[in-house]
Design a protein around this motif. Structure first.
Motif, mmCIF file in Angstrom:
data_model
loop_
_atom_site.group_PDB
_atom_site.id
_atom_site.type_symbol
_atom_site.label_atom_id
_atom_site.label_comp_id
_atom_site.label_asym_id
_atom_site.label_seq_id
_atom_site.Cartn_x
_atom_site.Cartn_y
_atom_site.Cartn_z
ATOM 1 N N UNK A 167 0.835 -1.204 0.000
ATOM 2 C CA UNK A 167 0.000 0.000 0.000
ATOM 3 C C UNK A 167 0.872 1.257 0.000
ATOM 4 N N UNK A 168 1.907 1.283 0.851
ATOM 5 C CA UNK A 168 2.785 2.454 0.892
ATOM 6 C C UNK A 168 3.467 2.689 -0.455
ATOM 7 N N UNK A 169 3.873 1.599 -1.094
ATOM 8 C CA UNK A 169 4.536 1.725 -2.398
ATOM 9 C C UNK A 169 3.604 2.337 -3.434
ATOM 10 N N UNK A 170 2.327 2.026 -3.333
ATOM 11 C CA UNK A 170 1.369 2.519 -4.330
ATOM 12 C C UNK A 170 1.102 4.017 -4.191
ATOM 13 N N UNK A 171 1.328 4.573 -3.000
ATOM 14 C CA UNK A 171 1.048 6.005 -2.788
ATOM 15 C C UNK A 171 2.319 6.828 -2.602
ATOM 16 N N UNK A 172 3.459 6.163 -2.606
ATOM 17 C CA UNK A 172 4.722 6.852 -2.308
ATOM 18 C C UNK A 172 5.047 7.933 -3.343
ATOM 19 N N UNK A 173 4.732 7.659 -4.606
ATOM 20 C CA UNK A 173 5.108 8.594 -5.673
ATOM 21 C C UNK A 173 4.349 9.913 -5.606
ATOM 22 N N UNK A 174 3.170 9.921 -4.973
ATOM 23 C CA UNK A 174 2.366 11.142 -4.940
ATOM 24 C C UNK A 174 2.385 11.832 -3.581
ATOM 25 N N UNK A 175 3.223 11.337 -2.661
ATOM 26 C CA UNK A 175 3.222 11.901 -1.315
ATOM 27 C C UNK A 175 3.675 13.356 -1.306
ATOM 28 N N UNK A 176 4.690 13.695 -2.123
ATOM 29 C CA UNK A 176 5.203 15.061 -2.133
ATOM 30 C C UNK A 176 4.149 16.039 -2.649
ATOM 31 N N UNK A 177 3.426 15.616 -3.670
ATOM 32 C CA UNK A 177 2.369 16.474 -4.220
ATOM 33 C C UNK A 177 1.275 16.718 -3.174
ATOM 34 N N UNK A 178 0.874 15.645 -2.483
ATOM 35 C CA UNK A 178 -0.177 15.787 -1.485
ATOM 36 C C UNK A 178 0.293 16.619 -0.298
ATOM 37 N N UNK B 81 2.455 19.014 -0.499
ATOM 38 C CA UNK B 81 2.442 20.387 -0.983
ATOM 39 C C UNK B 81 1.054 20.991 -0.910
ATOM 40 N N UNK B 82 0.036 20.202 -1.286
ATOM 41 C CA UNK B 82 -1.340 20.677 -1.206
ATOM 42 C C UNK B 82 -1.735 20.954 0.239
ATOM 43 N N UNK B 83 -1.263 20.094 1.138
ATOM 44 C CA UNK B 83 -1.550 20.304 2.563
ATOM 45 C C UNK B 83 -0.930 21.608 3.051
ATOM 46 N N UNK B 84 0.318 21.854 2.667
ATOM 47 C CA UNK B 84 0.979 23.082 3.094
ATOM 48 C C UNK B 84 0.269 24.319 2.552
ATOM 49 N N UNK B 85 -0.208 24.227 1.320
ATOM 50 C CA UNK B 85 -0.944 25.351 0.741
ATOM 51 C C UNK B 85 -2.211 25.643 1.537
ATOM 52 N N UNK C 110 -13.418 22.357 -4.151
ATOM 53 C CA UNK C 110 -13.266 22.885 -5.508
ATOM 54 C C UNK C 110 -11.913 22.523 -6.102
ATOM 55 N N UNK C 111 -10.907 22.358 -5.235
ATOM 56 C CA UNK C 111 -9.583 21.970 -5.718
ATOM 57 C C UNK C 111 -9.570 20.558 -6.291
ATOM 58 N N UNK C 112 -10.491 19.722 -5.826
ATOM 59 C CA UNK C 112 -10.555 18.350 -6.347
ATOM 60 C C UNK C 112 -11.672 18.191 -7.369
ATOM 61 N N UNK C 113 -12.180 19.324 -7.873
ATOM 62 C CA UNK C 113 -13.125 19.258 -8.978
ATOM 63 C C UNK C 113 -14.574 19.150 -8.599
ATOM 64 N N UNK C 114 -14.930 19.484 -7.350
ATOM 65 C CA UNK C 114 -16.326 19.376 -6.944
ATOM 66 C C UNK C 114 -17.188 20.444 -7.591
ATOM 67 N N UNK C 115 -16.598 21.602 -7.963
ATOM 68 C CA UNK C 115 -17.333 22.661 -8.645
ATOM 69 C C UNK C 115 -18.501 23.171 -7.837
#
Length: 347
Positions: free
Chosen positions: A184-195, A197-201, A303-308
């Motif tokens: 499970x960790x391997x499957x989400x590891x590649x997007x952790x930095x992006x997420x 960053x979104x958290x920090x924003x 809205x950031x995830x497209x809920x509009x």
């Protein structure tokens, strides 16, 4: 699936040469389950009363002794009744009597259907096993209620941590004992930095909301001139941003201490405690559903995830999910933290 299982056994009993092996296995399950729940001193009586060897001989003789089978079922039901809560006595007694009466009527029909005694026996077995499962759930609930005072707070987390270690070993063994977690960790590891960053924003967007409290206190107490207030607020903003960047899971207490530190420069000590309590209350309120600040943050995130335009409709569901998620995250960090740290250190 359960219905298909019992239908299959019923059909096998209707054959010219029924296979009674499954029946013996089911009776063994009844005996073992009762032994497991009953006091140790009852074990000998239970094994003697549900004698699988004699039962096997009776079944395979081809001449079903329904009275003998009825005594076994009646013993099982009466034992379960003794183990159950006294509050269920009348209900269980009535259900047991109805079953035994129905089985007797089925057995009397053997002149019409040669397989009636066998079908009565299977029906009785199914009923006993269902009663066993009900009793096990009752016992589990009673155990949870007894342990509830011990499992609340730090003691509960310590209990879960020890239970997890007993099952999966020490954190040092996490690589071998938790293969699914690694996957499970391997499957989400590649997007952790992006997420992250979104958290920090989102955290940076929270800053002005925290700062609003600081500004409101200045205005209500009228302790500084407008020019000085902007300077102090600017400094407070920098300190708060640095705190949020440095500490991933900073709580309300940490935020209040930082803001309060800015205010102490311009106010007397007598008001400090009152001010901190008020800030803590205002911050906590701003994170609750229904608060304007909270609703605004939820809307922006959706809205950031497209809920509009549907963001408002989804907010209530997001709040309910978040309440569960926060509890689950808090528990898993406290309980599984060392194992997760070991796994992530080897990613």
């Amino acid at each position: 699936m359960e219905k298909a299982f019992w239908d299959g056994i019923m059909e096998s009993m209707k054959q010219d040469k029924p296979n009674y092996d499954q029946v013996i296995d089911l009776m063994k399950e009844v005996r073992d389950e009762i032994c497991e729940m009953a006091p140790q001193t009852w074990r000998e009586e239970i094994i003697d009363s549900i004698d699988l060897e004699i039962l096997s001989q009776v079944l395979k003789s081809g001449n079903l002794d329904i009275d003998y089978l009825g005594r076994i079922l009646e013993f099982g039901l009466s034992t379960l009744q003794k183990l159950s809560s006294p509050a269920n006595d009348d209900e269980m007694k009535a259900a047991n009597q109805n079953l035994l009466k129905e089985l007797a009527e089925m057995s009397e029909a053997k002149e019409k259907l040669n397989h009636s005694p066998a079908l009565a026996m299977i029906k009785g077995l199914r009923f006993v096993l269902e009663q066993i499962q009900d009793l096990k759930r009752e016992i589990s609930k009673a155990r949870v209620m007894m342990m509830e005072p011990l499992l609340k707070g730090p003691a509960g987390l310590d209990y879960l941590r020890k239970a997890f270690a007993n099952r999966y070993g020490s954190p040092d063994d996490a690589q071998s004992s938790l293969p699914m977690t690694i996957q499970w960790l391997s499957s989400v590891w590649s997007c952790k930095d992006q997420e992250w960053g979104e958290h920090q924003n989102s955290v940076n967007f929270d800053c002005p909301g925290y700062i609003l409290i600081c500004r409101q206190i200045f205005l209500s107490e009228q302790v500084v001139a407008p020019i000085d207030m902007e300077t102090i607020i600017s400094s407070c903003t920098e300190q708060l941003s640095e705190l949020l960047d440095r500490i991933e899971d900073v709580g309300i207490e940490g935020i209040v201490e930082t803001i309060s530190g800015c205010l102490k420069r311009v106010a007397d000590d007598e008001k400090d405690r009152t001010r901190e309590v008020m800030m803590a209350w205002m911050l906590a309120k701003s994170f609750q559903a229904g608060d304007a600040v909270f609703e605004k943050l939820v809307g922006i995130a959706l809205r950031q995830v497209g809920a509009g335009t549907g963001a408002a409709l989804l907010s209530e569901r997001v709040v309910k999910a978040a309440e569960v998620l926060v509890v689950a995250a808090t528990v898993t960090v406290s309980v599984h933290g060392p194992w997760c740290t070991t796994l992530m250190g080897n990613m």
